[in-house]
Motif scaffolding. Structure first.
Motif, PDB file in Angstrom:
ATOM      1  N   VAL A 156       0.913  -1.284   0.151  1.00 35.98           N
ATOM      2  CA  VAL A 156       0.072  -0.026  -0.055  1.00 35.98           C
ATOM      3  C   VAL A 156       0.802   1.117  -0.098  1.00 35.98           C
ATOM      4  O   VAL A 156       1.764   1.412   0.731  1.00 35.98           O
ATOM      5  CB  VAL A 156      -1.034  -0.011   1.216  1.00 35.98           C
ATOM      6  N   GLY A 157       0.639   2.093  -1.025  1.00 36.49           N
ATOM      7  CA  GLY A 157       1.070   3.602  -1.019  1.00 36.49           C
ATOM      8  C   GLY A 157       0.245   4.435  -0.463  1.00 36.49           C
ATOM      9  O   GLY A 157      -0.551   4.287   0.565  1.00 36.49           O
ATOM     10  N   ALA A 158       0.270   5.682  -1.154  1.00 33.53           N
ATOM     11  CA  ALA A 158      -0.874   6.808  -0.750  1.00 33.53           C
ATOM     12  C   ALA A 158      -2.183   6.590  -1.074  1.00 33.53           C
ATOM     13  O   ALA A 158      -2.492   5.904  -2.167  1.00 33.53           O
ATOM     14  CB  ALA A 158      -0.396   8.071  -1.530  1.00 33.53           C
ATOM     15  N   ALA A 159      -3.128   6.647  -0.153  1.00 34.15           N
ATOM     16  CA  ALA A 159      -4.607   6.482  -0.027  1.00 34.15           C
ATOM     17  C   ALA A 159      -5.188   7.572   0.025  1.00 34.15           C
ATOM     18  O   ALA A 159      -5.123   8.281   0.897  1.00 34.15           O
ATOM     19  CB  ALA A 159      -4.841   5.517   1.073  1.00 34.15           C
ATOM     20  N   GLU A 169      -9.204   9.378  -1.405  1.00 35.58           N
ATOM     21  CA  GLU A 169     -10.524   9.154  -0.998  1.00 35.58           C
ATOM     22  C   GLU A 169     -11.333   8.099  -1.835  1.00 35.58           C
ATOM     23  O   GLU A 169     -12.245   7.411  -1.426  1.00 35.58           O
ATOM     24  CB  GLU A 169     -11.515  10.651  -0.797  1.00 35.58           C
ATOM     25  N   ASP A 170     -10.736   7.933  -2.833  1.00 36.48           N
ATOM     26  CA  ASP A 170     -11.577   7.121  -3.864  1.00 36.48           C
ATOM     27  C   ASP A 170     -10.733   5.811  -4.530  1.00 36.48           C
ATOM     28  O   ASP A 170     -11.111   4.840  -4.883  1.00 36.48           O
ATOM     29  CB  ASP A 170     -12.126   7.793  -5.166  1.00 36.48           C
ATOM     30  N   GLU A 171      -9.104   6.188  -4.154  1.00 38.03           N
ATOM     31  CA  GLU A 171      -8.496   4.860  -4.604  1.00 38.03           C
ATOM     32  C   GLU A 171      -7.321   5.123  -3.784  1.00 38.03           C
ATOM     33  O   GLU A 171      -6.898   5.981  -3.181  1.00 38.03           O
ATOM     34  CB  GLU A 171      -8.277   4.998  -6.117  1.00 38.03           C
ATOM     35  N   VAL A 172      -6.371   3.869  -3.946  1.00 40.27           N
ATOM     36  CA  VAL A 172      -5.149   3.654  -3.437  1.00 40.27           C
ATOM     37  C   VAL A 172      -4.304   3.223  -4.266  1.00 40.27           C
ATOM     38  O   VAL A 172      -4.396   2.771  -5.383  1.00 40.27           O
ATOM     39  CB  VAL A 172      -5.257   2.526  -2.052  1.00 40.27           C
ATOM     40  N   GLU A 173      -2.989   4.026  -4.037  1.00 42.34           N
ATOM     41  CA  GLU A 173      -1.830   3.387  -5.028  1.00 42.34           C
ATOM     42  C   GLU A 173      -1.185   2.048  -4.443  1.00 42.34           C
ATOM     43  O   GLU A 173      -0.881   2.130  -3.118  1.00 42.34           O
ATOM     44  CB  GLU A 173      -0.683   4.486  -5.055  1.00 42.34           C
ATOM     45  N   MET A 174      -0.721   1.196  -4.923  1.00 45.36           N
ATOM     46  CA  MET A 174      -0.433  -0.071  -4.895  1.00 45.36           C
ATOM     47  C   MET A 174       1.010  -0.306  -5.614  1.00 45.36           C
ATOM     48  O   MET A 174       0.829  -0.096  -6.798  1.00 45.36           O
ATOM     49  CB  MET A 174      -1.231  -1.179  -4.612  1.00 45.36           C
ATOM     50  N   LEU A 175       1.812  -1.042  -5.013  1.00 51.10           N
ATOM     51  CA  LEU A 175       2.906  -1.491  -5.606  1.00 51.10           C
ATOM     52  C   LEU A 175       2.813  -3.018  -5.810  1.00 51.10           C
ATOM     53  O   LEU A 175       2.665  -3.838  -5.043  1.00 51.10           O
ATOM     54  CB  LEU A 175       4.295  -1.488  -4.784  1.00 51.10           C
ATOM     55  N   VAL A 176       2.374  -3.573  -7.108  1.00 46.69           N
ATOM     56  CA  VAL A 176       1.955  -4.742  -7.405  1.00 46.69           C
ATOM     57  C   VAL A 176       2.831  -5.344  -8.337  1.00 46.69           C
ATOM     58  O   VAL A 176       3.008  -4.828  -9.575  1.00 46.69           O
ATOM     59  CB  VAL A 176       0.349  -4.890  -7.883  1.00 46.69           C
ATOM     60  N   ASP A 177       3.763  -6.414  -7.998  1.00 45.51           N
ATOM     61  CA  ASP A 177       4.543  -7.076  -9.101  1.00 45.51           C
ATOM     62  C   ASP A 177       5.733  -6.023  -9.665  1.00 45.51           C
ATOM     63  O   ASP A 177       5.986  -6.080 -10.857  1.00 45.51           O
ATOM     64  CB  ASP A 177       3.881  -7.799 -10.154  1.00 45.51           C
ATOM     65  N   GLY A 178       6.143  -5.095  -8.775  1.00 35.58           N
ATOM     66  CA  GLY A 178       7.238  -4.111  -9.191  1.00 35.58           C
ATOM     67  C   GLY A 178       6.805  -3.051  -9.970  1.00 35.58           C
ATOM     68  O   GLY A 178       7.465  -2.431 -10.209  1.00 35.58           O
ATOM     69  N   ALA A 179       5.359  -2.754 -10.129  1.00 37.09           N
ATOM     70  CA  ALA A 179       4.727  -1.677 -10.752  1.00 37.09           C
ATOM     71  C   ALA A 179       3.419  -1.061  -9.901  1.00 37.09           C
ATOM     72  O   ALA A 179       2.892  -1.571  -9.074  1.00 37.09           O
ATOM     73  CB  ALA A 179       4.065  -2.167 -12.037  1.00 37.09           C
TER      74      ALA A 179
END
Length: 144
Positions: free
Chosen positions: A88-91, A93-103
């Motif tokens: 989990v990265g920056a969250a 109000e509507d979405e969250v940034e995630m690091l998934v498989d290096g992207a």
């Protein structure tokens, strides 16, 4: 509130964007206990007060839950598509940034059927943490 033998069990769950520490739990415990003692007729007898914080197995259902899980590994089951695990990265109000498989990937809360924090028994990879920390600072230099 529930019955525990002849006593009633009053359970209070304390939560916050950055989690809660023992000091906050103790403070809430003292405050709730004082109010309950002042109004002991409401409970009608002896009680046990339990003040706790949410467990790691609680699903992430609100933006604040995602903010509290920042930099943690989370298993996501979307409404459509395969399940995935990401950090989990920056969250917002509507979405969250995630690091998934290096992207880095934006995940809309509305697209998530269920998400729970994965328990990690070792330190997260430094490269993953740096990638997410850099994005949070908002500078291009840090994002590299």
């Amino acid at each position: 509130m529930q019955q525990a033998g002849r006593r009633r069990l009053v359970k209070v769950v304390v939560d916050g964007d950055d989690g809660v520490g023992l000091d906050e739990v103790a403070e809430v415990s003292r405050a709730v206990s004082a109010v309950l003692d002042e109004h002991d007729a409401v409970l009608g007898g002896p009680y046990t007060l339990e003040v706790t914080s949410p467990g790691t197995d609680r699903p992430l259902t609100r933006p604040r839950h995602w903010r509290r899980a920042r930099l943690r590994l989370v298993k996501v089951r979307p409404h459509e598509g395969p399940e995935f695990v990401g950090r989990v990265g920056a969250a917002g109000e509507d979405e969250v940034e995630m690091l998934v498989d290096g992207a880095l990937r934006a995940v809309r809360y509305a697209d998530v059927a269920k998400a729970v924090v994965e328990v990690e028994f070792k330190q997260p990879p430094v490269a993953e943490m740096a990638m997410l920390e850099g994005r949070a600072s908002g500078t291009e230099e840090d994002a590299r």
